[in-house]
Design a protein around this motif. Sequence first.
Motif, PDB file in Angstrom:
ATOM      1  N   ILE A  23       0.859  -1.171   0.000  1.00 33.33           N
ATOM      2  CA  ILE A  23       0.000   0.000   0.000  1.00 33.33           C
ATOM      3  C   ILE A  23       0.905   1.233   0.000  1.00 33.33           C
ATOM      4  O   ILE A  23       1.736   1.403   0.888  1.00 33.33           O
ATOM      5  N   TYR A  24       0.767   2.085  -1.038  1.00 28.18           N
ATOM      6  CA  TYR A  24       1.557   3.298  -1.166  1.00 28.18           C
ATOM      7  C   TYR A  24       0.750   4.474  -0.631  1.00 28.18           C
ATOM      8  O   TYR A  24      -0.416   4.630  -0.969  1.00 28.18           O
ATOM      9  N   SER A  25       1.365   5.321   0.171  1.00 29.89           N
ATOM     10  CA  SER A  25       0.734   6.536   0.660  1.00 29.89           C
ATOM     11  C   SER A  25       1.673   7.703   0.363  1.00 29.89           C
ATOM     12  O   SER A  25       2.823   7.720   0.826  1.00 29.89           O
ATOM     13  N   ALA A  76       8.294  10.499  -3.347  1.00 29.85           N
ATOM     14  CA  ALA A  76       8.472   9.534  -2.263  1.00 29.85           C
ATOM     15  C   ALA A  76       7.117   9.110  -1.718  1.00 29.85           C
ATOM     16  O   ALA A  76       6.198   9.918  -1.598  1.00 29.85           O
ATOM     17  N   PHE A  77       7.021   7.816  -1.389  1.00 27.52           N
ATOM     18  CA  PHE A  77       5.811   7.247  -0.814  1.00 27.52           C
ATOM     19  C   PHE A  77       6.168   6.465   0.443  1.00 27.52           C
ATOM     20  O   PHE A  77       7.186   5.783   0.477  1.00 27.52           O
ATOM     21  N   GLN A  78       5.316   6.550   1.451  1.00 27.36           N
ATOM     22  CA  GLN A  78       5.433   5.649   2.580  1.00 27.36           C
ATOM     23  C   GLN A  78       4.695   4.380   2.197  1.00 27.36           C
ATOM     24  O   GLN A  78       3.686   4.433   1.484  1.00 27.36           O
ATOM     25  N   GLY A  85      10.469  -7.221   7.975  1.00 27.15           N
ATOM     26  CA  GLY A  85      11.668  -7.009   7.176  1.00 27.15           C
ATOM     27  C   GLY A  85      11.417  -6.279   5.873  1.00 27.15           C
ATOM     28  O   GLY A  85      12.322  -6.061   5.089  1.00 27.15           O
ATOM     29  N   GLY A  86      10.177  -5.897   5.643  1.00 26.80           N
ATOM     30  CA  GLY A  86       9.850  -5.165   4.425  1.00 26.80           C
ATOM     31  C   GLY A  86      10.185  -3.693   4.559  1.00 26.80           C
ATOM     32  O   GLY A  86      10.552  -3.205   5.628  1.00 26.80           O
ATOM     33  N   GLY A  87      10.045  -2.991   3.477  1.00 29.01           N
ATOM     34  CA  GLY A  87      10.374  -1.579   3.482  1.00 29.01           C
ATOM     35  C   GLY A  87       9.256  -0.710   4.022  1.00 29.01           C
ATOM     36  O   GLY A  87       8.133  -1.165   4.225  1.00 29.01           O
ATOM     37  N   ASN A  88       9.598   0.564   4.254  1.00 31.06           N
ATOM     38  CA  ASN A  88       8.601   1.520   4.701  1.00 31.06           C
ATOM     39  C   ASN A  88       8.594   2.783   3.831  1.00 31.06           C
ATOM     40  O   ASN A  88       7.857   3.717   4.097  1.00 31.06           O
TER      41      ASN A  88
END
Length: 134
Positions: A23-25, A76-78, A85-88
Amino acid sequence: MHIVATLFNSAVQGNRTLVAEVIYSSLGVDNGKASVVTSSNAYSWHIHLLVTDIPAYLEALEELMNENDGDVFIRAFQTFGTGLGGGNLVVVNSANSLEELLTNNKGYDVFIEKTIDIRTPIANGIYQTIATFD
């Protein structure tokens, strides 16, 4: 057009394997150059990161964006839902051509020095838009 889109989506569905859901925010951080990407077959470079100090990273990213004056839209997206272990954070660079995308690299040495201790690269990929449906 709807029939073509449906046929295309059906063909793609049969030739893919789901590997992740993200999910991109939007963080509202970009270089303000969305209008330079006009190609219907634009390229995008998605860089997925685990960042421990997002404000410091975004400050360095904004400095990097100011350093580069090419025809690349950077934002940039949160991210959420990436699992343990995934990205943020995802940084997306978009351009009309692969050459433009890959030559937008002024100031990266300084940027890497400023962010090396607060970011861990998770994954990255360069993608080209094949078709867009309204």
